[in-house]
Write a protein that holds these residues in place. Structure first.
Motif, PDB file in Angstrom:
ATOM      1  N   SER A   3     -20.452  -6.657   6.480  1.00 44.23           N
ATOM      2  CA  SER A   3     -19.822  -5.509   5.818  1.00 44.23           C
ATOM      3  C   SER A   3     -20.060  -4.223   6.594  1.00 44.23           C
ATOM      4  O   SER A   3     -19.153  -3.407   6.765  1.00 44.23           O
ATOM      5  CB  SER A   3     -20.361  -5.373   4.388  1.00 44.23           C
ATOM      6  OG  SER A   3     -19.870  -4.211   3.771  1.00 44.23           O
ATOM      7  N   CYS A  62     -10.229   1.384  -1.201  1.00 49.17           N
ATOM      8  CA  CYS A  62     -10.508   0.342  -2.203  1.00 49.17           C
ATOM      9  C   CYS A  62     -11.757   0.587  -3.064  1.00 49.17           C
ATOM     10  O   CYS A  62     -11.965  -0.147  -4.030  1.00 49.17           O
ATOM     11  CB  CYS A  62     -10.636  -1.048  -1.564  1.00 49.17           C
ATOM     12  SG  CYS A  62      -9.096  -1.668  -0.846  1.00 49.17           S
ATOM     13  N   ASP A  63     -12.564   1.589  -2.750  1.00 46.03           N
ATOM     14  CA  ASP A  63     -13.749   1.829  -3.579  1.00 46.03           C
ATOM     15  C   ASP A  63     -14.036   3.324  -3.688  1.00 46.03           C
ATOM     16  O   ASP A  63     -15.165   3.778  -3.554  1.00 46.03           O
ATOM     17  CB  ASP A  63     -14.967   1.105  -3.005  1.00 46.03           C
ATOM     18  CG  ASP A  63     -16.098   0.985  -4.030  1.00 46.03           C
ATOM     19  OD1 ASP A  63     -15.821   1.091  -5.239  1.00 46.03           O
ATOM     20  OD2 ASP A  63     -17.251   0.781  -3.613  1.00 46.03           O
ATOM     21  N   LEU A 121     -15.721  -1.773   1.854  1.00 45.60           N
ATOM     22  CA  LEU A 121     -14.686  -2.589   1.202  1.00 45.60           C
ATOM     23  C   LEU A 121     -13.281  -2.236   1.677  1.00 45.60           C
ATOM     24  O   LEU A 121     -12.293  -2.764   1.153  1.00 45.60           O
ATOM     25  CB  LEU A 121     -14.758  -2.416  -0.320  1.00 45.60           C
ATOM     26  CG  LEU A 121     -16.049  -2.900  -0.987  1.00 45.60           C
ATOM     27  CD1 LEU A 121     -15.994  -2.651  -2.495  1.00 45.60           C
ATOM     28  CD2 LEU A 121     -16.275  -4.386  -0.715  1.00 45.60           C
ATOM     29  N   ARG A 175     -11.160  -5.588  -5.053  1.00 50.86           N
ATOM     30  CA  ARG A 175     -12.336  -4.951  -4.480  1.00 50.86           C
ATOM     31  C   ARG A 175     -12.579  -3.631  -5.207  1.00 50.86           C
ATOM     32  O   ARG A 175     -11.640  -2.948  -5.574  1.00 50.86           O
ATOM     33  CB  ARG A 175     -12.118  -4.633  -2.986  1.00 50.86           C
ATOM     34  CG  ARG A 175     -11.581  -5.793  -2.186  1.00 50.86           C
ATOM     35  CD  ARG A 175     -11.185  -5.324  -0.798  1.00 50.86           C
ATOM     36  NE  ARG A 175     -10.584  -6.407  -0.019  1.00 50.86           N
ATOM     37  CZ  ARG A 175     -10.781  -6.585   1.274  1.00 50.86           C
ATOM     38  NH1 ARG A 175     -11.553  -5.778   1.950  1.00 50.86           N
ATOM     39  NH2 ARG A 175     -10.204  -7.575   1.913  1.00 50.86           N
TER      40      ARG A 175
END
Length: 415
Positions: free
Chosen positions: A68, A154-155, A182, A199
């Motif tokens: 990640s 996405c986050d 993410l 996500r």
């Protein structure tokens, strides 16, 4: 007693992950599923690494579990140049005392904390609307850049918005988007392939993400609307008399067909601004560029964003120069520009066109005589790259040549 034990565990964890070549690992300031975040300080501010800030944030995880963070490094490399996105200074692998290899991502440190901290400080009253506007504009500028490059965050949430002190205004802050673990590429084709999962954080998910696992740029706009609503009210977007579970929140967003409630005490422009974000059909949701032109953000100077200092070099470019010199003194490399080429230390040649009416200011008259004597003994080589029409062969001594700095990038590896 418990606090003392926790400090000892944290200190042991810091020592286990090891320090970098140019920085000391400090206290832990964050932790998540990706790994841990530490403060980092330069070992020697006057060294070859002095172009870096004295304090950075280091996001770390064991190499075997650092996928990640490594992906975040790739995304940040592609997003470089935007003052509203957190800066990345490079990557480095360290070795802990237990022999474990630790992957480290060097990031800009948000000394003002997160937007979530700022909202919490003001309680349920919310931030002043003028401050909400400044932060909203900063986030939108960063979001617009992210979407133009072809990514979806996405986050997006207050915890992932970092605040930096504004050098132009006392006790004021600027917002930057962080945490790209993410982040994904936006779908470019009209034929959309739905992902097997969504996500992000349930509280900030859009209807299409919940129902169809579809996350494209409009889902970031929905999350941004949730952030603005939270800044205005001091409360989460799905605030109720009781705390809702993740399943209940997802049900309201998805099949429940609900919209976050906008209080009556917000301004008319703020209400209209939020309505442009909270459109359930994503194709009708406003874009970041549209929202930047909304009247809610009118009256803010373009100079509200303080000028960013000159982009610092990437750590990995600095490491590549170390292959030339390991000295802590000022780095210099006596090479000619790329088009002249790099040759042996005994003989350094360059060629130039006779069409250039530039006098040779490098070689002295004595060197010219030496060159003429040596050229008499040089046999013509038809296969040589120097034997071309209108090209003249010259020789320059190492002592008289003018040094030019050169930098090149090599892949990051174990330091």
């Amino acid at each position: 007693m418990v606090g003392k034990k926790e400090d000892e565990v944290q200190e042991r964890r810091v020592n286990e992950d090891g320090d970098g070549v140019a920085w000391f690992r400090g206290s832990m300031i964050g932790k998540g599923g990706f790994g841990c975040v530490y403060l980092a300080t330069l070992k020697n501010p006057r060294s070859k690494y002095s172009c870096f800030p004295s304090v950075m944030a280091v996001k770390s995880a064991e190499v075997s579990a650092s996928g990640s963070i490594q992906k975040e490094r790739e995304v940040l490399s592609n997003l470089r140049g935007c003052p509203n996105v957190i800066k990345c200074f490079g990557e480095e692998t360290t070795m802990g005392v237990n022999g474990a290899m630790v992957y480290n991502l060097l990031l800009e440190y948000g000394s003002g904390g997160t937007l979530a901290d700022r909202i919490k400080k003001f309680g349920n009253n919310g931030l002043p609307e003028v401050e909400v506007k400044v932060f909203a504009k900063s986030i939108l500028r960063g979001l617009n850049h992210i979407h133009e490059i072809g990514y979806v965050h996405c986050d997006l949430k207050p915890d992932n918005i970092l605040l930096m002190p504004d050098p132009k205004r006392v006790n004021k802050f600027r917002a930057k988007i962080g945490d790209f673990g993410l982040t994904k590429r936006a779908k470019q084709s009209k034929k959309r392939k739905l992902e097997p999962y969504w996500r992000g954080t349930p509280m900030y998910l859009s209807p299409e993400a919940v129902m169809d696992n579809l996350q494209d740029p409009p889902c970031d706009i929905w999350a941004f609307g949730c952030i603005v609503l939270e800044m205005l009210t001091g409360k989460p977007p799905w605030d109720e008399n009781r705390e809702l579970s993740a399943e209940e929140i997802l049900a309201r967003i998805g099949t429940g067909g609900k919209l976050p409630k906008i209080p009556n005490d917000v301004s008319k422009d703020a209400r209209d601004f939020l309505k442009g974000c909270f459109v359930r059909k994503f194709m009708y949701r406003l874009t970041a560029e549209m929202l930047l032109n909304h009247r809610f953000l009118e009256g803010l100077d373009d100079d509200d964003e303080a000028e960013e200092p000159e982009e610092v070099e990437d750590l990995n470019e600095i490491e590549s120069i170390l292959l030339v010199s390991e000295s802590d003194d000022e780095l210099s490399c006596g090479l000619y520009p790329d088009e002249w080429g790099a040759l042996s230390e005994e003989e350094l040649f360059y060629y130039s066109s006779e069409e250039d009416n530039v006098e040779d200011e490098i070689a002295s008259s004595t060197l010219s005589e030496e060159r003429e004597l040596k050229e008499e003994h040089l046999e013509p080589d038809t296969g040589s790259q120097f034997n071309q029409p209108n090209k003249k062969l010259r020789q320059v001594s190492l002592e008289s040549r003018q040094p030019y700095p050169v930098s090149f990038t090599i892949p990051a590896g174990v330091v």
